[in-house]
Design a protein around this motif. Structure first.
Motif, PDB file in Angstrom:
ATOM      1  N   THR A  78       0.847  -1.191   0.000  1.00 30.32           N
ATOM      2  CA  THR A  78       0.000   0.000   0.000  1.00 30.32           C
ATOM      3  C   THR A  78       0.884   1.243   0.000  1.00 30.32           C
ATOM      4  O   THR A  78       1.980   1.242   0.563  1.00 30.32           O
ATOM      5  N   VAL A  79       0.394   2.252  -0.682  1.00 27.10           N
ATOM      6  CA  VAL A  79       1.142   3.488  -0.873  1.00 27.10           C
ATOM      7  C   VAL A  79       0.310   4.611  -0.268  1.00 27.10           C
ATOM      8  O   VAL A  79      -0.872   4.739  -0.568  1.00 27.10           O
ATOM      9  N   SER A  80       0.927   5.419   0.598  1.00 29.73           N
ATOM     10  CA  SER A  80       0.198   6.512   1.239  1.00 29.73           C
ATOM     11  C   SER A  80       1.026   7.810   1.160  1.00 29.73           C
ATOM     12  O   SER A  80       2.160   7.805   1.621  1.00 29.73           O
ATOM     13  N   PRO A  81       0.504   8.900   0.600  1.00 28.06           N
ATOM     14  CA  PRO A  81      -0.787   9.023  -0.065  1.00 28.06           C
ATOM     15  C   PRO A  81      -0.894   8.121  -1.288  1.00 28.06           C
ATOM     16  O   PRO A  81       0.128   7.812  -1.917  1.00 28.06           O
ATOM     17  N   SER A  82      -2.123   7.692  -1.578  1.00 25.33           N
ATOM     18  CA  SER A  82      -2.345   6.719  -2.625  1.00 25.33           C
ATOM     19  C   SER A  82      -2.217   7.334  -4.018  1.00 25.33           C
ATOM     20  O   SER A  82      -3.135   7.970  -4.512  1.00 25.33           O
TER      21      SER A  82
ATOM     22  N   ASP B  44       8.259  15.254  -2.226  1.00 22.50           N
ATOM     23  CA  ASP B  44       7.103  14.701  -1.510  1.00 22.50           C
ATOM     24  C   ASP B  44       7.528  13.607  -0.535  1.00 22.50           C
ATOM     25  O   ASP B  44       8.574  12.979  -0.691  1.00 22.50           O
ATOM     26  N   PHE B  45       6.648  13.366   0.444  1.00 19.35           N
ATOM     27  CA  PHE B  45       6.806  12.286   1.418  1.00 19.35           C
ATOM     28  C   PHE B  45       5.914  11.119   1.002  1.00 19.35           C
ATOM     29  O   PHE B  45       4.794  11.329   0.548  1.00 19.35           O
ATOM     30  N   VAL B  46       6.399   9.905   1.154  1.00 25.54           N
ATOM     31  CA  VAL B  46       5.548   8.733   0.901  1.00 25.54           C
ATOM     32  C   VAL B  46       5.818   7.663   1.953  1.00 25.54           C
ATOM     33  O   VAL B  46       6.951   7.521   2.431  1.00 25.54           O
ATOM     34  N   SER B  47       4.773   6.979   2.354  1.00 24.50           N
ATOM     35  CA  SER B  47       4.911   5.850   3.267  1.00 24.50           C
ATOM     36  C   SER B  47       4.399   4.599   2.553  1.00 24.50           C
ATOM     37  O   SER B  47       3.290   4.588   2.029  1.00 24.50           O
TER      38      SER B  47
END
Ligand SMILES: *[C@@H]1O[C@H](CO)[C@@H](O)[C@H](O)[C@H]1NC(C)=O
Ligand SMILES: *[C@@H]1O[C@H](CO)[C@@H](O)[C@H](O)[C@H]1NC(C)=O
Ligand SMILES: *[C@@H]1O[C@H](CO)[C@@H](O)[C@H](O)[C@H]1NC(C)=O
Ligand SMILES: *[C@@H]1O[C@H](CO)[C@@H](O)[C@H](O)[C@H]1NC(C)=O
Length: 223
Positions: A29-33, A41-44
């Motif tokens: 899963t990628v957040s933000p999707s 940008d930041f991604v979790s």
């Protein structure tokens, strides 16, 4: 019922694609999707698993390296998630979760652009019949501007608010999408893949229940 001789397993009815029943024991899963990000940008990213003992590892292929693991020169690993706090164009590539035993999750292509427009579409399996909303965004303007949407290189729609909803998607909607905002530029392209519903199956074993063992999963294909 099917469950009568398996008292330790809590059974419930879950509609899920055959692919996820049989091969995806973890889901990235990628957040933000989104498949596309701006530089900075930041991604979790996280490996959502139904069996935490499987030891899932997040890996990626980029122009900088093949099959590198989160923490190995990129990302900050925390339990089953991996954060990239400042994305750069060289973070563009294919990301997936992999277990020691070999199975892999869905693969997700992320594109990081140094440009000022991205096309956002949710990182979810798109099933035939679903509605999918695409958003064309600029880096600098918070409000949504009029945008033009392209599929496989051809203009398909101009939308005053930068949103485009494809209703009841079918296989023919699969393709390479991008968008354009006048005066700001063009987004990168991303694939939208549509999963067919002809192989929809019923899984009688709840994935949420930790006691559920793969052997107990009963899968029916409906045509
Ligand atoms: C990653 O790169 C390796 C080596 O080039 C290749 O064998 C593998 O198929 C790639 N994996 C993905 C998911 O693209
Ligand atoms: C990681 O998992 C451990 C145990 O499962 C938990 O105690 C810890 O708070 C988690 N760390 C974060 C940052 O979520
Ligand atoms: C990763 O991001 C998540 C979501 O924003 C946050 O809860 C978590 O604390 C972050 N972990 C690290 C190590 O930065
Ligand atoms: C990722 O992107 C590459 C190049 O555009 C493409 O060949 C590949 O099929 C994509 N993979 C996925 C899982 O979308």
């Amino acid at each position: 019922m099917f469950a009568s001789n398996q008292p330790e397993c809590h059974f419930s009815l879950v509609l899920i694609s055959l692919l996820s029943c049989t091969t995806n024991q973890a889901r990235l899963t990628v957040s933000p999707s989104s498949f596309q990000f701006f530089e900075g940008d930041f991604v979790s990213l996280s490996c959502e698993e139904d069996d935490s003992s499987a030891g899932w590892t997040l890996r990626r292929n980029t122009s900088k390296g093949q099959r590198t693991q989160c923490g190995d020169g990129w990302g900050t690993p925390t339990n089953s998630s991996c954060n990239i706090s400042v994305m750069a164009p060289h973070d563009s590539g294919v990301y997936w979760c992999e277990s020691r035993e070999g199975p892999i999750s869905n693969m997700v292509n992320l594109t990081v652009t140094g440009g000022s427009v991205i096309l956002q579409s949710p990182v979810l399996p798109v099933m035939e019949g679903d509605d999918v909303t695409l958003l064309c965004k600029t880096k600098t303007t918070p409000s949504n501007l009029p945008a033009a949407f392209y599929k496989d290189g051809s203009l398909i729609r101009k939308q005053p608010t930068g949103h485009m909803t494809i209703q009841h998607v079918s296989r023919s909607d699969e393709g390479l999408y991008k968008c354009d905002i006048s005066g700001h530029g063009e987004s990168p392209s991303s694939w939208i893949t549509v999963t067919g519903d002809t192989l929809t199956c019923l899984c009688f074993c709840s994935f949420q229940h930790s006691q559920c063992d793969d052997n107990l999963m009963t899968v029916f294909a409906l045509f």
